[in-house]
Scaffold this motif. Structure first.
Motif, PDB file in Angstrom:
ATOM      1  N   ALA A 205       1.002  -0.900   0.301  1.00  0.00           N
ATOM      2  CA  ALA A 205      -0.298   0.347  -0.131  1.00  0.00           C
ATOM      3  C   ALA A 205       1.357   1.303   0.153  1.00  0.00           C
ATOM      4  O   ALA A 205       0.655   2.365  -0.153  1.00  0.00           O
ATOM      5  N   THR A 206       2.369   1.223   0.549  1.00  0.00           N
ATOM      6  CA  THR A 206       3.084   2.614   0.601  1.00  0.00           C
ATOM      7  C   THR A 206       3.468   2.308  -0.757  1.00  0.00           C
ATOM      8  O   THR A 206       4.761   3.260  -0.559  1.00  0.00           O
ATOM      9  N   GLY A 207       3.535   1.337  -1.958  1.00  0.00           N
ATOM     10  CA  GLY A 207       4.348   1.892  -2.541  1.00  0.00           C
ATOM     11  C   GLY A 207       5.345   0.815  -2.823  1.00  0.00           C
ATOM     12  O   GLY A 207       6.664   0.562  -3.458  1.00  0.00           O
ATOM     13  N   GLU A 208       6.128   0.186  -1.357  1.00  0.00           N
ATOM     14  CA  GLU A 208       7.261  -0.526  -1.527  1.00  0.00           C
ATOM     15  C   GLU A 208       7.390  -2.038  -2.459  1.00  0.00           C
ATOM     16  O   GLU A 208       8.209  -2.756  -2.487  1.00  0.00           O
ATOM     17  N   LEU A 209       6.020  -2.868  -2.300  1.00  0.00           N
ATOM     18  CA  LEU A 209       6.192  -3.868  -3.168  1.00  0.00           C
ATOM     19  C   LEU A 209       5.497  -3.828  -4.734  1.00  0.00           C
ATOM     20  O   LEU A 209       4.901  -2.781  -4.695  1.00  0.00           O
ATOM     21  N   ALA A 210       6.665  -4.587  -4.981  1.00  0.00           N
ATOM     22  CA  ALA A 210       5.467  -4.689  -6.512  1.00  0.00           C
ATOM     23  C   ALA A 210       4.333  -5.358  -6.716  1.00  0.00           C
ATOM     24  O   ALA A 210       4.424  -6.032  -6.027  1.00  0.00           O
ATOM     25  N   TRP A 211       3.726  -4.777  -7.820  1.00  0.00           N
ATOM     26  CA  TRP A 211       2.235  -5.290  -8.611  1.00  0.00           C
ATOM     27  C   TRP A 211       2.148  -6.339  -8.702  1.00  0.00           C
ATOM     28  O   TRP A 211       1.292  -7.489  -8.182  1.00  0.00           O
ATOM     29  N   ASP A 212       3.176  -7.021  -9.578  1.00  0.00           N
ATOM     30  CA  ASP A 212       3.829  -8.599 -10.333  1.00  0.00           C
ATOM     31  C   ASP A 212       4.603  -9.030  -9.051  1.00  0.00           C
ATOM     32  O   ASP A 212       4.867 -10.373 -10.103  1.00  0.00           O
TER      33      ASP A 212
END
Length: 436
Positions: A205-212
């Motif tokens: 949710a905070t942009g640290e983990l890739a969507w794929d």
């Protein structure tokens, strides 16, 4: 008209103008003495607007500050237009913290500072640009997500897991105009939180983990396995407002709805509506390396725009709306038969929900120690809209193609993710935290 009568008529007209000028002058002076008029923009219409206007009237009576309210279902478009034209409202109540922080990052919002009642709100409900930075918004209304509604006169809690395993038993609607697809984002967020726990959820949710990332892909895959074929097609063709009403039909075609606490107020049988936590209904997979159990929540966040000429009066209204008195007044002025709003203020007693045991249970959960904001609500607006569209695209794939096409779809979302981090004409920041 004779020459003899014309002077009398002229005198009468002049006298009328004097009366009107005096009245206008008195009105201006009265407005100054009362602190002027401040303008509030929010999405509440219908019975929700009626209840909110009662709160504003109570504030005006106590503080002698007039409030002009505008409720619109096109809040995002109306606000953006007004901001770009240089005529923003004094206060806007936004349905997502991501939109609020985007306005703050681009310099449109004033810091709230002492407006936030000390000790009554956790940082989760007071959005900032950085973890320890100034507050730019405050949740004046809250809702619980990650729950499943059903008709308590037809089904018992122990029946729900078996019903949930059958995709045909879900009342699902993806439609909501320009924001269609958000009910699906709620599903994926909830599944990811249950499967992976708070830490992974917050990193995503905070942009640290890739969507794929495989863990994110697993949540999509789980959702896709539940809604296939006719169920997916029906969801795409149904408005979210109509979906759950089917629960209370004479011959209901479905038995369950995955939806936030706000939806109960629109049910034709709200007194019959019961809910269970999705972790109980869908099964409680425990995330690797840590405990689960966090509840997903959402809020309506009030923000103060700069340079409107009524900053101090607007701060006074925000202080009232966020405080215990304003929150209690809001609940008490909700029309009978309508759902009372839920508060993010920890000092507002559960008893404001009267003898409504279902509402009291929701209110107690909102005061729980383990909460996470709706992830897509907290993301940059560009990312959230891409997420919503991807949900619709994924549901439209034939069942045989979903697995093969999921990877490229998540790859396209990852590209949007990276583009938001590169900035642009308007900065859209990622949140620093979404859980507590």
């Amino acid at each position: 008209m004779s020459a003899a009568t014309r002077p009398n008529v002229t005198a009468a007209v002049l006298a009328l103008w004097l009366v009107l000028l005096c009245a206008l002058g008195t009105g201006d002076a009265g407005a100054q003495r009362s602190g002027g008029t401040i303008r509030v923009l929010a999405s509440w219409t219908g019975s929700e607007e009626d209840a909110f206007r009662q709160v504003l009237d109570a504030f005006t009576a106590e503080h002698h500050i007039r409030v002009e309210y505008q409720g619109t279902t096109a809040l995002r478009e109306v606000l953006l237009s007004e901001v770009r034209s240089g005529t923003p409202p004094d206060i806007a109540v936004l349905p997502s913290s991501g939109e609020l922080t985007a306005y703050a990052a681009n310099g449109y919002l004033a810091e709230l500072g002492p407006v936030v009642p000390e000790g009554e709100y956790t940082p989760l409900w007071t959005p900032r640009l950085t973890e320890n930075g100034p507050v730019y918004g405050i949740a004046v209304k809250a809702d619980l997500k990650g729950i499943v509604w059903y008709d308590g006169t037809r089904h018992r809690p122990r029946d729900l897991p078996a019903l949930a395993a059958d995709g045909r038993q879900w009342c699902v609607g993806m439609g909501d105009g320009a924001t269609s697809g958000w009910p699906g984002t709620d599903w994926i967020e909830d599944i990811l939180l249950r499967q992976q726990g708070k830490q992974v959820y917050e990193r995503w949710a905070t942009g640290e983990l890739a969507w794929d990332d495989p863990r994110v892909a697993r949540a999509w895959r789980t959702w896709g396995e539940l809604f296939s074929g006719a169920a997916a097609k029906a969801a795409l063709g149904t408005d979210f407002r109509a979906a759950g009403k089917q629960l209370f039909a004479k011959r209901p075609p479905c038995a369950l709805e995955h939806q936030g606490s706000f939806i109960r107020g629109s049910y034709p049988g709200p007194h019959r509506a019961r809910f269970g936590f999705s972790s109980d209904v869908l099964g409680p997979p425990r995330p690797p390396g840590g405990p689960g159990g966090a509840h997903e929540v959402s809020g309506d966040f009030a923000a103060l725009f700069k340079n409107t000429g009524h900053t101090e009066q607007a701060r006074e209204l925000l202080r009232y709306l966020a405080g215990v008195e304003g929150q209690r007044t809001w609940a008490e002025h909700t029309p009978p038969g309508s759902a009372r709003p839920f508060s993010a203020n920890s000092e507002v007693p559960v008893s404001v929900q009267r003898d409504d045991r279902i509402a009291q249970s929701i209110a107690r959960t909102l005061q729980s120690s383990s909460l996470c904001l709706d992830a897509s609500d907290a993301m940059p607006p560009r990312m959230r809209l891409a997420f919503q569209r991807a949900v619709l695209t994924f549901l439209s794939y034939p069942d045989a193609d979903k697995e093969n096409r999921l990877g490229p779809l998540l790859g396209s979302l990852e590209k949007v993710h990276r583009s938001t981090e590169q900035g642009g004409d308007e900065h859209q920041p990622w949140p620093s935290t979404v859980c507590r």
